[in-house]
Every structure is written in structure tokens, then in C-alpha cells.
Design an enzyme around this catalytic site. Structure first.
Site, PDB file in Angstrom:
ATOM      1  CE  LYS A   1      12.323  77.613  45.660  1.00 31.80           C
ATOM      2  NZ  LYS A   1      13.558  76.855  45.827  1.00 31.80           N
TER       3      LYS A   1
ATOM      4  N   GLY B   1      16.430  57.641  55.902  1.00 33.92           N
ATOM      5  CA  GLY B   1      15.985  58.239  54.640  1.00 33.92           C
ATOM      6  C   GLY B   1      17.017  57.980  53.561  1.00 33.92           C
TER       7      GLY B   1
ATOM      8  CB  THR C   1      15.585  54.915  49.457  1.00 31.91           C
ATOM      9  OG1 THR C   1      14.532  55.226  50.382  1.00 31.91           O
ATOM     10  CG2 THR C   1      16.124  53.529  49.757  1.00 31.91           C
TER      11      THR C   1
ATOM     12  NE  ARG D   1       7.825  53.921  54.630  1.00 34.36           N
ATOM     13  CZ  ARG D   1       7.011  54.951  54.638  1.00 34.36           C
ATOM     14  NH1 ARG D   1       6.068  55.024  55.524  1.00 34.36           N
ATOM     15  NH2 ARG D   1       7.128  55.934  53.764  1.00 34.36           N
TER      16      ARG D   1
ATOM     17  CG  ASP E   1      21.278  77.392  57.312  1.00 28.47           C
ATOM     18  OD1 ASP E   1      21.745  77.386  56.154  1.00 28.47           O
ATOM     19  OD2 ASP E   1      20.427  78.212  57.677  1.00 28.47           O
ATOM     20  CG  HIS E   2      22.588  73.729  52.300  1.00 29.28           C
ATOM     21  ND1 HIS E   2      21.258  74.002  52.355  1.00 29.28           N
ATOM     22  CD2 HIS E   2      23.001  74.183  51.084  1.00 29.28           C
ATOM     23  CE1 HIS E   2      20.877  74.591  51.239  1.00 29.28           C
ATOM     24  NE2 HIS E   2      21.920  74.716  50.427  1.00 29.28           N
TER      25      HIS E   2
ATOM     26  CE  LYS F   1      25.020  77.493  49.626  1.00 31.29           C
ATOM     27  NZ  LYS F   1      24.943  76.817  48.366  1.00 31.29           N
TER      28      LYS F   1
ATOM     29  CG  HIS G   1      19.359  78.849  53.547  1.00 35.47           C
ATOM     30  ND1 HIS G   1      19.823  77.874  54.390  1.00 35.47           N
ATOM     31  CD2 HIS G   1      18.581  78.201  52.643  1.00 35.47           C
ATOM     32  CE1 HIS G   1      19.347  76.695  54.009  1.00 35.47           C
ATOM     33  NE2 HIS G   1      18.590  76.870  52.954  1.00 35.47           N
TER      34      HIS G   1
HETATM   35  C1  BG6 Z   1      17.016  74.790  50.412  1.00 36.38           C
HETATM   36  C2  BG6 Z   1      15.636  75.249  50.064  1.00 36.38           C
HETATM   37  O1  BG6 Z   1      17.219  74.899  51.798  1.00 36.38           O
HETATM   38  O2  BG6 Z   1      17.976  75.594  49.728  1.00 36.38           O
HETATM   39  C3  BG6 Z   1      15.422  75.182  48.571  1.00 36.38           C
HETATM   40  O3  BG6 Z   1      14.688  74.430  50.723  1.00 36.38           O
HETATM   41  C4  BG6 Z   1      16.502  75.927  47.838  1.00 36.38           C
HETATM   42  O4  BG6 Z   1      14.136  75.699  48.217  1.00 36.38           O
HETATM   43  C5  BG6 Z   1      17.885  75.506  48.319  1.00 36.38           C
HETATM   44  O5  BG6 Z   1      16.366  75.642  46.459  1.00 36.38           O
HETATM   45  C6  BG6 Z   1      18.946  76.403  47.722  1.00 36.38           C
HETATM   46  O6  BG6 Z   1      20.221  75.904  48.039  1.00 36.38           O
HETATM   47  P1  BG6 Z   1      21.506  76.251  47.161  1.00 36.38           P
HETATM   48  O7  BG6 Z   1      22.642  75.659  47.911  1.00 36.38           O
HETATM   49  O8  BG6 Z   1      21.280  75.609  45.829  1.00 36.38           O
HETATM   50  O9  BG6 Z   1      21.562  77.746  47.038  1.00 36.38           O
END
Ligand code: BG6
Length: 496
Positions: A347, A12, A14, A46, A183-184, A188, A246
């Protein structure tokens, strides 16, 4: 510490994630000397691109999104860096392409003297994970001398059933310890700092329980709408998009017991215990009484008119998907019995913020202070994003007055310190994956337990479409979310 020497495969390459997060993260690691000199990146997608075009893409992504700028007088360094980037057009449906990729990888490994360590980062839709995994093994890519690791992105399934299926497909090829589920939020800086704040300070740990804490509030607020992701989001909604992962991960970091050793499995064991202790909602009445769901309608924010969710691109005009949820949840264990955790995310809220507020119990209204002053509860606030830091609210006498108390904030703003340039979550996570440190990745039992908790809520919502409340874009969500706390004599603390 320098990460192990390896070839990084970006599937992925690109796409949006690679451009916004992955290339900038790899460059930052390089600039900070955290990548081994013996590394290579093979971009895969691709579309047809030449190696030069791909390197141009990498440059422009870094110029736009990286905290280090490649061209500030560092042309030679840039040329040396980008030399490590290769590109291959790949149709993941065809095994032949994987065989060719394997042969090509061996050439790259010779050129950069990497020892056969291979990290496969799938920045792809989850339904492709299984196919890619089986083609990796059939194509011979998992036969090199070193280690093999699979890094995958959320969403990990749509519910427990689909997550199980996905997991089984991947597990046919990779062992659990080779799988790094991102899980980003766990990458943090301040989320990782929660452990240190809790377990490293005599101020907090003795108070960190139901004897001293009245309630905990976690807010993950976003000002953006669904942007160009309407197609995905309309299927997912806030509960699956932010709640299952998250939000619950942050809750586990706040509520977990100290691990017996600071090793990934012990830490993850403690986290999963918290998830198992979450009080499951027993009935639809229970869900209605404790969980609020909302969807934004049009609204004006700073003079700009914003569309409602149903008017967003690729969203069903009659959509019943929630863009907000708030809940009162309990962790039924010895430490937390009776302490409500209020969580909310949405949101189109007024502020982009990720914040945890720990509200301590009020001091007993003793004769001396209680009659004279109005005492506010003490707060510990952990700011994760965009401000990073903590502050504590204490009561102190207002100077020059006799009977007035002023809540005083003792503020440590990490991101305000000159020179502080916190690493992006992805830098940390890519580095950890290359190092084989899975602490800040989610293990399968965490994912599964989080899904079972969330699935009960989703099932009730599906039966009760009328449970959806509305809130104008730019507001703090439906009023029911405020009532949730009012019923308990609490309120949401304003976020900063
Ligand atoms: C993502 C969600 O995992 O996290 C998004 O799919 C969300 O919808 C984003 O906007 C928020 O991440 P952060 O790091 O900007 O708080």
C-alpha cells in the site's frame, strides 16, 4: 452466452461490495444480454429498507460505479431491469427469517419463471458463512428444484487452521462443486489472458522455462492506504490480504503446466501442482533471507502530506502489521528449477499497478554483437491493471548510429484500443458462477496449500517483530526489497 435463469441472493446488500461491485456487475451483464430474462435479485441485510428505497440504492450505485449508465436515454430499460430487484430485512441469526425468505422466494420464482436455481452470494464477514449456510438448509432454501450455489468472498480464514474450520462448516451444507470462492484477480481480463498468451503463441511457449527465462517479477502495487478498512487490515496485513490469494494465484497462472483439457478441474489441478511445488521456507533464517516486510510511515506525495500506517483510523498506534512484502520464491519443478520469482505488493506505493515481467536470459556474449553493443535482456511485460496489454522489449540498432543499441518496446495496449471496455472482474465471475463454470474460482486444495506456504512466513514474523522495515508513503518500499534482487544480479524493472 446467457447465464442460466436463477434467483441471486445478495447477503450484505447494503454493504460496500454490493454497492461498488455487485450491482454494477449485474447491470452490465443485463445490458450486454448476458443475463437470462428470467432472473431476480433479492437483497438481504439487517437494516430496514423498503423495496423502493433498495431500488434507489441500486440505481445510485450503478450511476456511480458502472461502466454503463442507466439513465442515458434508457428509462424504460431501467424500469424493466429494476423490476427484478427485491429486498428483505433479514437477521441471519434467526431461522424464522430464512423460512419466510423461502416462502417469499417461491413467489418471486413464480413471478419471474425461474426454475428453482438459487445462487447465494455472501458479501459478509467470513465468520458468518457457517451460520448462514446452516440456516439456508434448515430454512428450506436448498430444497427447490434447481441448482444451489454458494459464492463467498475472501478472506477465507486467517491461517490454515481457521480456513479448515470455515471450510468444514460450509461443507456440512454445500458440496465442493457448489462452492465458488472468489478471488477477484482471477476475473481480471489480463489474468485470464495469461493462459492464452502462454499456450496460444509459438513465440512464448517454447521459451517458457528455466533454459530461457532468467527471473519473473510480479508487482501488485497500490497507491491507497488502508482507507476505512483499518480494523480488518491491521489483523490481516499484506501477506494475508494480497499474498495468500491474489499474488499466489497470479503466480500459478504464470507457472502452471498446460492442462490436458480446458475444463475447470484440469486447470485447477495444474494450479494446485504449482502451489505444491513452491519451495517451503525451511527455517527462520530462510524467511529472513528471502522475504522482506515493511510498513509505511508518513510521506509527501505530489504535495500532499499522507499519514503513516500507525496513524490511520482503527489501526493500533504500535501496530507491527506489514503493509508491504516482497519475496524471492522458487517453484521446484522440472520447468522452473533455479528461476527466482520475485513478488511484491504494498500500500502507498508510487503507482497503482499490477504487472508481470518475464525477464529472459541474456544472449551469449558472442564475438559479433557482444563486443560492439551493450545488450539488454528481452522482457515480456504483462500489464493487468490499470493499463491492460502486453509489451515486449527487444534489442535493435539505434537508427543512424554504428554501435548503439536501443531497447525497443513492441507494445500492445488493449485498454488503449478505441471501443475496448473490458468487463469488470465481478461481471465475469458472477456470470461464470451462474453458468456453473468454476475455472476462475479457487478450489479448497488451492486455498489450503496457499495457506500452508504463507503460514510459515507469518509464524517467523510473529517471533521476529524487529523484522519490520519502514518506507515513506509514496516510495517503492524498504531498501531490503531491492537488495533481494541485487544479491542475484537483478533489479526490479520499473513499472509503467
Ligand atoms: C482486495 C484487498 O482483495 O484487493 C484490498 O483486500 C486491495 O486491500 C484490493 O486494495 C486490490 O484490488 P484491485 O482490483 O484494485 O487491484
Amino acid at each position: 452466452m446467457q447465464a442460466s435463469s436463477a434467483v441471486f441472493f445478495i447477503f450484505g446488500a447494503t454493504g460496500d461490495l454490493a454497492r461498488r461491485k455487485l450491482f454494477p456487475a449485474i447491470y452490465s451483464l443485463y445490458r450486454e444480454g448476458k443475463l437470462s430474462d428470467h432472473f431476480a435479485v433479492i437483497g438481504l441485510a439487517r437494516s430496514q429498507r423498503t423495496r423502493e428505497q433498495f431500488r434507489e440504492d441500486v440505481l445510485s450505485s450503478i450511476e456511480e460505479f458502472c461502466r454503463y449508465k442507466p439513465c442515458d436515454g434508457k428509462h424504460e430499460e431501467w424500469a424493466e431491469f429494476v423490476r427484478h430487484f427485491e429486498y428483505k430485512t433479514l437477521d441471519i441469526n434467526h431461522i424464522d427469517g430464512f423460512r419466510e425468505l423461502n416462502a417469499f422466494t417461491e413467489e418471486v420464482e413464480n413471478e419471474f419463471s425461474t426454475p428453482g436455481n438459487r445462487l447465494f452470494y455472501l458479501a459478509l464477514a467470513p465468520e458468518l458463512f457457517g451460520r448462514v449456510s446452516s440456516h439456508l438448509t434448515e430454512g428450506g432454501l436448498l430444497e427447490s428444484a434447481g441448482w444451489h450455489r454458494l459464492v463467498i468472498e475472501k478472506p477465507f480464514g486467517y491461517d490454515l487452521g481457521s480456513a479448515k474450520q470455515l471450510n468444514e462448516q460450509i461443507r456440512e451444507v454445500f458440496r465442493e462443486e457448489e462452492i465458488y470462492r472468489i478471488d477477484h484477480y482471477l476475473g481480471k481480463e489480463m489474468v485470464q489472458n495469461i493462459e492464452v498468451i502462454r499456450f496460444g503463441n509459438a513465440f512464448f511457449e517454447p521459451l517458457w522455462n528455466n533454459k530461457h527465462i532468467s527471473n519473473i517479477q510480479i508487482t501488485l502495487g497500490e497507491t491507497v492506504g488502508v482507507e476505512e478498512r483499518g480494523g480488518y487490515y491491521d489483523q490481516a496485513g499484506a501477506l494475508r490480504d494480497m499474498g495468500q490469494n491474489h499474488m499466489l494465484q497470479m503466480l500459478t497462472m504464470i507457472a502452471m503446466e498446460p492442462p490436458s483439457r480446458l475444463v475447470p478441474e484440469d486447470i485447477r489441478d495444474e494450479k494446485v501442482k504449482v502451489l505444491r511445488s513452491l519451495r517451503a521456507f525451511a527455517s527462520s533464517e530462510d524467511v529472513s533471507a528471502n522475504v522482506v516486510r515493511g510498513q509505511y510511515t508518513e510521506g509527501d506525495v505530489k504535495g500532499i502530506h499522507l499519514p503513516g500506517y500507525r496513524q490511520e483510523d482503527k489501526v493500533d498506534p504500535d501496530s507491527n502489521t506489514e503493509t508491504y512484502f516482497a519475496a524471492r520464491v522458487f517453484v521446484d519443478n522440472f520447468r522452473w528449477a533455479g528461476v527466482p520469482f520475485y513478488i511484491r505488493t504494498g500500500k502507498r506505493l508510487p503507482v497503482k499497478t499490477t504487472e508481470v515481467v518475464v525477464e529472459f536470459k541474456s544472449m551469449p556474449n558472442n564475438v559479433y554483437l557482444g563486443q560492439k553493443y551493450k545488450l539488454e535482456p528481452n522482457l515480456l511485460v504483462i500489464r493487468v491493471n490499470p493499463m491492460e496489454g502486453i509489451y515486449i522489449k527487444i534489442n535493435a540498432k539505434k537508427p543512424g548510429t554504428d554501435s548503439e543499441i536501443e531497447p525497443l518496446a513492441m507494445d500492445f495496449c488493449q485498454s488503449c484500443m478505441i471501443g475496448i471496455n473490458s468487463p469488470e472482474a465481478y461481471e465475469r465471475l458472477i456470470h461464470d458462477a451462474a453458468e456453473g463454470d468454476s475455472t476462475y474460482f479457487t478450489r479448497w486444495d488451492e486455498v489450503a496449500t496457499a495457506w500452508s506456504f504463507v503460514d510459515r512466513i507469518a509464524a517467523v514474523w510473529q517471533e521476529q517483530p524487529e523484522s519490520l522495515a519502514y518506507y515513506p508513503a509514496g516510495s517503492w518500499g524498504p531498501s531490503a526489497a531491492h537488495n533481494l534482487l541485487e544479491q542475484d544480479g537483478h533489479h526490479w524493472w520499473p513499472v509503467n
